[in-house]
Structures are given as C-alpha cells and as structure tokens.
Scaffold this active site. Structure first.
Site, PDB file in Angstrom:
ATOM      1  N   HIS A  15       1.853   4.266  -3.035  1.00 55.49           N
ATOM      2  CA  HIS A  15       1.846   5.728  -2.885  1.00 55.49           C
ATOM      3  C   HIS A  15       3.157   6.325  -3.390  1.00 55.49           C
ATOM      4  O   HIS A  15       3.179   7.253  -4.200  1.00 55.49           O
ATOM      5  CB  HIS A  15       1.691   6.108  -1.405  1.00 55.49           C
ATOM      6  CG  HIS A  15       0.305   5.945  -0.865  1.00 55.49           C
ATOM      7  ND1 HIS A  15      -0.817   6.402  -1.520  1.00 55.49           N
ATOM      8  CD2 HIS A  15      -0.133   5.403   0.303  1.00 55.49           C
ATOM      9  CE1 HIS A  15      -1.889   6.127  -0.784  1.00 55.49           C
ATOM     10  NE2 HIS A  15      -1.495   5.523   0.313  1.00 55.49           N
ATOM     11  N   HIS A  34       0.842  -1.209   0.000  1.00 55.85           N
ATOM     12  CA  HIS A  34       0.000   0.000   0.000  1.00 55.85           C
ATOM     13  C   HIS A  34       0.872   1.252   0.000  1.00 55.85           C
ATOM     14  O   HIS A  34       0.672   2.170  -0.804  1.00 55.85           O
ATOM     15  CB  HIS A  34      -0.905  -0.037   1.237  1.00 55.85           C
ATOM     16  CG  HIS A  34      -1.760   1.172   1.418  1.00 55.85           C
ATOM     17  ND1 HIS A  34      -3.130   1.159   1.201  1.00 55.85           N
ATOM     18  CD2 HIS A  34      -1.469   2.431   1.815  1.00 55.85           C
ATOM     19  CE1 HIS A  34      -3.624   2.361   1.446  1.00 55.85           C
ATOM     20  NE2 HIS A  34      -2.637   3.147   1.827  1.00 55.85           N
ATOM     21  N   GLU A  35       1.855   1.292   0.890  1.00 53.14           N
ATOM     22  CA  GLU A  35       2.715   2.474   0.987  1.00 53.14           C
ATOM     23  C   GLU A  35       3.658   2.584  -0.208  1.00 53.14           C
ATOM     24  O   GLU A  35       3.936   3.686  -0.695  1.00 53.14           O
ATOM     25  CB  GLU A  35       3.514   2.435   2.298  1.00 53.14           C
ATOM     26  CG  GLU A  35       2.654   2.502   3.555  1.00 53.14           C
ATOM     27  CD  GLU A  35       1.768   3.732   3.603  1.00 53.14           C
ATOM     28  OE1 GLU A  35       2.184   4.799   3.091  1.00 53.14           O
ATOM     29  OE2 GLU A  35       0.647   3.641   4.131  1.00 53.14           O
TER      30      GLU A  35
END
Length: 234
Positions: A45, A41-42
C-alpha cells in the site's frame, strides 16, 4: 479447505482428536504470515502510494517489512484462530495524488495483490518440493506448511477485496462511484462497516467467501503448478 486453529480447539473440547504436529505447523505458518505477509501487504500500500506522489508512509517509517511497524495484536490473534486478520493500516493521503480516484484504487489494490503474490510463491515452493523431494513424514509437514501459508494468503486477498468499510475493496468501489454516490457511501460507511461485521460474525458471508477463496486459491495453485506439469515432473 484447511482446518483453522479455532476448529482444532473446538474438536479437542468435544473430545475429538487432532494431529498435534499439524496444529504446530499451522501455527508456524500463521506466524510467518503475521511477521512477513501482513507487513508485505501494508508495505505494498505504502510503496504504491509513494510512487504516486504520497510520501506519508515514508515519513512515518512504514515503508518497511519490519513487523513491529505493522503488527496489530488483535488482528494477529484473529488470523491465528480464524484465518482472517489484519495489520495496522498504512497512512495514505490522497491529496498528493495527481488523480485521487485512480491513486486510491491502485494503492488499495496493492495490498491484496501482495497477498496473491505471496500465495503464488508459496505454491511454487510447494510444487517444487512435491516434484523433487522424496515423500516422507517430514516432507508431508513441510508441504502442509506451504499449503496453509498459500491458502491463507489467498483468503486474505479475497477478504480484503470485499467492498465493505474499512476493507480495501470499499476504497476501490468508492473510487469507481460518481461523486454523489461516493459522498453517500462515505456518509454511511460506519453503518456499512457495522453491517459488514454482523454479516461476517453471523456467518452469512462464509459460503460466498469460501467459494471465492477456493476459486482464487485454485487458480493460483494451477498457475504455480503449470511449469512443473509442462516439464513432466508432476
């Protein structure tokens, strides 16, 4: 849809019974999410931000799946107990973007999109096993593992899109607002964050979020099962 570890603990404290192997599988699936899905998820980003011209995440060593760079102990504990958690946020500097509004929106959307992808992959594996493996106790728990993994990733995607600070949805919303409205939004973001926390803790958002989570998971599961149904193995 699936029992949370917190619910299992409360059931035991009330004198009820739980499936111990089911609880172990649930813990294992959550640990995989902590060590793989949250870093993904990170990373999503940071990778999208990097592609849009922001090197901040790369310079700080956050373009990695190494869980040690992303794990937040409190967020991991919440994920284990309640099915909702978080990792250390990747630093983003919107000043590098040619179009800061669209850049912020795209980088914010990338994290939930990564969770949806993980949910889809988990569902595909689930249906592949269901279609081709002879059903027995061992296969039952393998299917339970991928059910939980896929569902919690769908939950994380929906939860992160809630338009309340500091969730990704708030950044997407801010990018869509007029300059004046966005200024007001950021001016009161601490208050909005507190209101959001109260809504979550009080359970006021549980019903609406559950409807959305089940709808999103149902859609992902349907798409994952479709190829197997088309060839007649499900």
């Amino acid at each position: 849809m699936l029992d949370l570890l917190f619910n299992s603990i409360m059931t035991l404290l009330r004198g009820g019974s739980v499936d111990p192997l089911g609880v172990i599988i649930q813990i294992l699936a959550t640990l995989v999410i902590v060590f793989l899905a949250l870093p993904l998820h990170e990373l999503a980003h940071g990778w999208v931000a990097y592609k849009l011209g922001d090197p901040t995440a790369k310079y700080e060593g956050r373009l990695t799946l190494n869980p040690l760079a992303s794990i937040d102990p409190m967020g991991a504990m919440f994920l284990l107990l309640f099915g909702i958690g978080w990792a250390k946020p990747v630093p983003i500097d919107s000043r590098y973007f040619k179009n800061p509004r669209s850049g912020v929106a795209l980088t914010s959307l990338a994290g939930p999109a990564a969770n949806l992808l993980a949910s889809y992959v988990g569902c595909v594996i689930y249906y592949a096993i269901a279609a081709f493996a002879p059903y027995n106790a061992f296969v039952h728990y393998i299917l339970l593992f991928f059910s939980y993994f896929s569902f919690i990733n769908a939950v994380l995607a929906v939860f992160n899109l809630v338009p309340l600070p500091p969730l990704d949805g708030s950044k997407i919303l801010a990018a869509l607002l007029s300059d004046r409205a966005r200024y007001k939004f950021y001016q009161y973001q601490n208050m909005l964050s507190m209101i959001g926390m109260l809504l979550i803790v009080s359970g006021a958002l549980t019903g609406p979020l559950s409807v959305l989570e089940n709808a999103v998971y149902g859609g992902v599961s349907w798409l994952a099962a479709l190829p197997f149904r088309l060839v007649g193995v499900l």
